[in-house]
Design a protein around this motif. Structure first.
Motif, mmCIF file in Angstrom:
data_model
loop_
_atom_site.group_PDB
_atom_site.id
_atom_site.type_symbol
_atom_site.label_atom_id
_atom_site.label_comp_id
_atom_site.label_asym_id
_atom_site.label_seq_id
_atom_site.Cartn_x
_atom_site.Cartn_y
_atom_site.Cartn_z
ATOM 1 N N ALA A 124 8.057 38.011 8.792
ATOM 2 C CA ALA A 124 8.021 39.452 8.522
ATOM 3 C C ALA A 124 6.644 40.046 8.766
ATOM 4 O O ALA A 124 6.465 41.255 8.669
ATOM 5 N N HIS A 140 3.075 44.597 9.561
ATOM 6 C CA HIS A 140 4.513 44.380 9.645
ATOM 7 C C HIS A 140 4.947 44.157 11.090
ATOM 8 O O HIS A 140 4.198 44.443 12.034
ATOM 9 N N LYS A 146 10.940 46.451 2.942
ATOM 10 C CA LYS A 146 10.339 45.195 2.485
ATOM 11 C C LYS A 146 10.052 45.278 0.984
ATOM 12 O O LYS A 146 9.725 46.350 0.468
#
Length: 615
Positions: A124, A140, A146
């Motif tokens: 991620a 990111h 998230k």
């Protein structure tokens, strides 16, 4: 066989036309759908441009409250051989964030560059290089929601007494926090961190006011420059009117901009007729208010919004789907390199509109209106004119319409139905029907080749945003070049191979015509031309019906005349030539149908050419 072909051709093209008019036909031409992608402001996390300021450059002011996420570490003291586990997590369950940017900096000087490096644990996150420091920041990889991010921080080899983690968190495009302070960790045996007084420059928010009524056009051409689309429209009376006016007042210029939009309206100043390296101003609808932002573009990239606005006296209004905004900017702005000087230079003006979501602008769905010439801001006020379609593209559409609405179809009908009308008459040693057919088809080839070149002259390269249209064009060009080559090497009429040529010649031409009409449907809605809907579709659908009806009438007439002749000659053993079976009255009927067909084609063609001239 011909009737089957006509039914298939008409059904295919009519369905394509209906699909453009918004009728739902399951699965129809799904592969040809064109999607306009949003301008993703670093949704992929490639935010190295923000390494120094840690600001996402979204053009809005950062939030001042505590952020939605906090940083924690698993150690307070470290050595050069340790790895520190750094966790970014939301404060409250049920919340999330879209983007982040983490750095570690010297706690004694947070304006200094990043220190140490990061290592990843999951997919991620991604590592970024800030300046010469590789892997010195983490961001990111997508804009998905998230809740928790975990990375590892590796201390630098050189001694650093105290290190503080900083993070920028983006919850929505227009809602973000910059340089949220995380924990301070200390190197083993480091002296105490001196007490610091945190001072931040006050955030000066721009002052805006509310407009109370639509802009008026009474001073257009006399005291103000005005650009309107459609030309001559009045924003007080027409809510679909796009309007830009500006006038010099002492050392500044007053701009007024309005138009129908639930997203944004904008204008740009440019040295040429291409987007890129422009001075841009946007009025963006955001939560029932309007954010007025200057912006600039580098190359053919999306605009970079500037929150530190060199503009003042801003005002806006939202009413019945119409966005209005006005502002002033100084004629000279020497402190802003991306802003153009308005006194001594001439610029093209672009007028564009599009959608926006949470303050994030998407690519404009239509071609911008571009003034026909450069504008001198210090000159005498006048009415400005412009076009949304470049001249090369207009010429391309014009030539294709002439080729595939008139010359190609008339040439086919003459070859198919008029051989018996002029059975022995000649022109320059060849039968009249052949000469007419040959001239019309060669004209079609020449017009198609010339039209094919024009978009490349305009763009200078292949267009990746035109969907299937250019691919259709390449295939059509191949077919129209192949047709005359086959015709030159056609076998003698008495040879057995002539029937093969006849079928291949007919199939190639029919396929080319089908592709050409389909390509016209696709091209009429491309941003570079974008003829007025639904009238352009209705005209093309009407033309298809007109053409197919003409062929059916002539085919039915041939059938009736042939049946009558066969009945009269049913006792004869020999097969008579078709030219002997058709009486003069039938010839006159065919000539009448051809005349009406040509007149109808010209009406459709003129209507389409007028539509091109209006964009």
């Amino acid at each position: 066989m011909l009737l089957c072909h006509l039914c298939h051709l008409s059904a295919t093209l009519l369905l394509l036309g209906l699909s453009r008019m918004g009728l739902c036909i399951p699965g129809l031409f799904a592969v040809l759908s064109i999607f306009v992608e949003p301008i993703a402001a670093y949704a992929n996390g490639q935010v190295t441009i923000a390494c120094d300021t840690m600001s996402p450059n979204h053009g809005y002011f950062p939030q001042k409250s505590s952020g939605p996420a906090i940083i924690t570490v698993d150690k307070d003291v470290f050595t050069s051989k340790d790895q520190i586990k750094v966790t970014l997590t939301v404060r409250q369950s049920g919340t999330s964030f879209q983007g982040f940017f983490i750095q570690a900096r010297d706690a004694a000087d947070l304006n200094d560059g990043p220190v140490g490096t990061f290592s990843l644990i999951d997919k991620a996150s991604q590592l970024l290089t800030c300046g010469d420091a590789k892997d010195s920041a983490v961001s990111h990889t997508s804009a998905s929601g998230k809740h928790t991010i975990v990375v590892l921080w590796n201390p630098p080899v050189t001694k650093r007494g105290h290190v503080q983690f900083l993070v920028t968190v983006v919850q929505k495009f227009n809602i973000y926090w910059v340089k949220l302070r995380g924990p301070v960790i200390s190197q083993l045996n480091a002296p105490p961190l001196p007490a610091q007084t945190i001072t931040e420059a006050p955030q000066i928010l721009p002052i805006t006011s509310q407009l109370t009524k639509p802009f008026n056009v009474t001073e257009c051409g006399s005291k103000t420059f005005c650009l309107r689309d459609p030309f001559g429209c009045d924003p007080e009376l027409d809510r679909l009117c796009f309007f830009l006016s500006f006038k010099m007042q002492e050392s500044s210029v007053l701009f007024e901009l309005s138009g129908p939009s639930h997203g944004y309206i904008s204008f740009a100043l440019s040295d040429d007729k291409w987007m890129g390296n422009d001075d841009i101003y946007l009025c963006i609808v955001n939560d029932q208010s309007v954010q007025i932002n200057p912006a600039h573009s580098t190359g053919r990239s999306h605009p970079i919004l500037n929150s530190q606005a060199p503009i003042h006296d801003m005002a806006w209004r939202l009413e019945d789907g119409v966005t209005q905004c006005s502002f002033r900017r100084n004629i000279h702005l020497p402190g802003y390199s991306e802003r153009f000087d308005l006194l001594d230079q001439r610029y093209y003006i672009f007028l564009a509109e599009g959608t926006a979501e949470n303050g994030r602008i998407h690519k404009h769905h239509t071609q911008p209106l571009i003034t026909h010439g450069k504008v001198h801001f210090g000159g005498s006020p006048r009415e400005l004119t412009g076009s949304r379609s470049p001249l090369y593209i207009k010429a391309h559409g014009t030539l294709m319409f002439i080729a595939w609405v008139t010359t190609a179809n008339i040439g086919v009908i003459v070859a198919r139905f008029f051989k018996p009308v002029w059975p022995s008459s000649t022109l320059f040693g060849k039968k009249i029907w052949f000469q007419v057919h040959w001239i019309l088809m060669v004209t079609t080839v020449l017009l198609t080749c010339l039209a094919f070149i024009l978009p490349f002259l305009y763009r200078g390269a292949w267009s990746h945003s035109a969907g299937a249209h250019p691919y259709f064009g390449c295939l059509i060009l191949t077919l129209v070049i192949l047709q005359p080559i086959m015709a030159i090497f056609r076998p003698n009429p008495q040879t057995p191979r002539r029937s093969i040529f006849n079928w291949v010649h007919w199939a190639t031409g029919s396929f080319a015509r089908t592709l050409a009409i389909a390509s016209i449907f696709l091209g009429m809605d491309l941003p570079a031309l974008d003829l007025y809907n639904p009238w352009d579709t209705l005209v093309m659908v009407g033309f298809i019906i007109w053409h197919v009806a003409t062929e059916l009438i002539l085919e039915a007439h041939n059938f009736v005349i042939t049946c009558k002749a066969q009945k009269r000659e049913e006792d004869k053993m020999e097969i008579m030539d078709s030219s002997e079976l058709i009486d003069p009255q039938g010839h006159r009927f065919k000539m009448m149908v051809l005349t009406l067909y040509i007149c109808g084609n010209l009406i459709f063609l003129i209507t389409l050419l007028i539509a091109i001239s209006l964009v």
